[in-house]
Design an enzyme around this catalytic site. Structure first.
Site, PDB file in Angstrom:
ATOM      1  N   ASP A 113       0.820  -1.205   0.000  1.00 53.13           N
ATOM      2  CA  ASP A 113       0.000   0.000   0.000  1.00 53.13           C
ATOM      3  C   ASP A 113       0.857   1.261   0.000  1.00 53.13           C
ATOM      4  O   ASP A 113       1.908   1.294   0.657  1.00 53.13           O
ATOM      5  CB  ASP A 113      -0.902  -0.016   1.238  1.00 53.13           C
ATOM      6  CG  ASP A 113      -2.015   1.008   1.167  1.00 53.13           C
ATOM      7  OD1 ASP A 113      -2.337   1.476   0.052  1.00 53.13           O
ATOM      8  OD2 ASP A 113      -2.561   1.362   2.224  1.00 53.13           O
ATOM      9  N   ASN A 134     -10.526  -3.117  -7.348  1.00 51.56           N
ATOM     10  CA  ASN A 134      -9.692  -2.147  -8.059  1.00 51.56           C
ATOM     11  C   ASN A 134     -10.197  -1.813  -9.448  1.00 51.56           C
ATOM     12  O   ASN A 134      -9.785  -0.797 -10.042  1.00 51.56           O
ATOM     13  CB  ASN A 134      -8.238  -2.654  -8.162  1.00 51.56           C
ATOM     14  CG  ASN A 134      -7.479  -2.566  -6.855  1.00 51.56           C
ATOM     15  OD1 ASN A 134      -6.492  -3.271  -6.658  1.00 51.56           O
ATOM     16  ND2 ASN A 134      -7.922  -1.703  -5.947  1.00 51.56           N
TER      17      ASN A 134
END
Length: 258
Positions: free
Chosen positions: A22, A70
């Site tokens: 991340d 996503n």
């Protein structure tokens, strides 16, 4: 902390580490750069981490590459991410194969662009004979979706008359993308965020959790070593009790040097 330091006591280290990579976008934004630059630097961080992992006694690395959620990102960012998949496999697959790395892709194949699906198949087929190190890439993956797919497999088996009696945890586990891989020992998330984000929900049951305050493009051997050291300080009881009962280990936030 060096890889050599941790590797002197590999019996205390994690064999299977899962990474939530991340912080690519924030890394780029802080530098006034397009998000795609952050993703490209994230690929470099992945290369460094794969290279360093065996030195810490790690034999399986699972990375969260692209989630089922996503797809909702802007089309140009999704396109850039697909381009990075093509580039990474094109430039790294032969090297990974030569290094004894087996590549396994977790997640749904349905709905992938045709060329990406072909790349996934090629990566798995070309490295299937390797057994030195297992690299699992969660791509078009979501923990809930994976559990739903495993449950649907059981429904299909029951309808076909191939399943009767009570369903066991083992039955369900055999339908997961991760079936056959070693148990997850350690889940690491970078960027300072502290959540699983639908990653390895079933497999996380007794994994240790470490959250590191470092953006993924800055990741490498030193940060991985800090996560492994944090794991080594834990007492894992898997629901049991020792003679001297201590408080259960909690998730740890590790500040990594940048």
């Amino acid at each position: 902390m060096s890889a050599e330091t941790v590797a002197t006591a590999p019996e205390k280290g994690p064999r299977h580490v899962a990474l939530i990579m991340d912080g690519n976008g924030r890394w780029a934004e802080r530098r006034g750069l397009p998000r795609v630059v952050g993703h490209r630097e994230g690929v470099q961080a992945l290369r460094r981490t794969i290279k360093a992992a065996p030195d810490f006694g790690i034999r399986c690395l699972t990375v969260f590459g692209f989630s089922t959620e996503n797809w909702s990102r802007p089309a140009d960012e999704v396109s850039d991410l697909m381009g990075l998949v093509r580039s990474f496999v094109g430039s790294d697959l032969k090297r990974l194969e030569a290094a004894g790395v087996r590549v396994r892709v977790l997640g749904r194949r349905k709905g992938l662009p045709a060329d990406i699906a072909a790349i996934v198949d090629r990566a798995e087929t070309q490295t299937a004979h390797n057994d030195r190190f297992l690299l699992q890439v969660a791509f078009n993956y979501g923990g809930r979706a994976d559990l739903a797919d495993a449950a649907q497999r059981l429904v299909d088996l029951a309808r076909a008359g191939e399943l009767s009696g009570d369903v066991t945890e083992e039955d369900l586990g055999l339908g997961l993308s991760t079936a056959g891989s070693p148990p997850v020992d350690l889940i690491v998330r970078t960027s300072g965020e502290q959540r699983l984000s639908n990653f390895l929900l079933w497999e996380a049951a007794y994994a240790e959790l470490v959250f590191q305050d470092i953006l993924w493009p800055d990741y490498g051997a030193e940060a991985l070593g800090q996560a492994v050291a944090a794991f080594g300080s834990r007492e894992r009881r898997f629901g049991g009790r020792d003679a001297v009962e201590d408080a259960a280990p909690e998730a740890t936030t590790v500040k990594a040097a940048v």
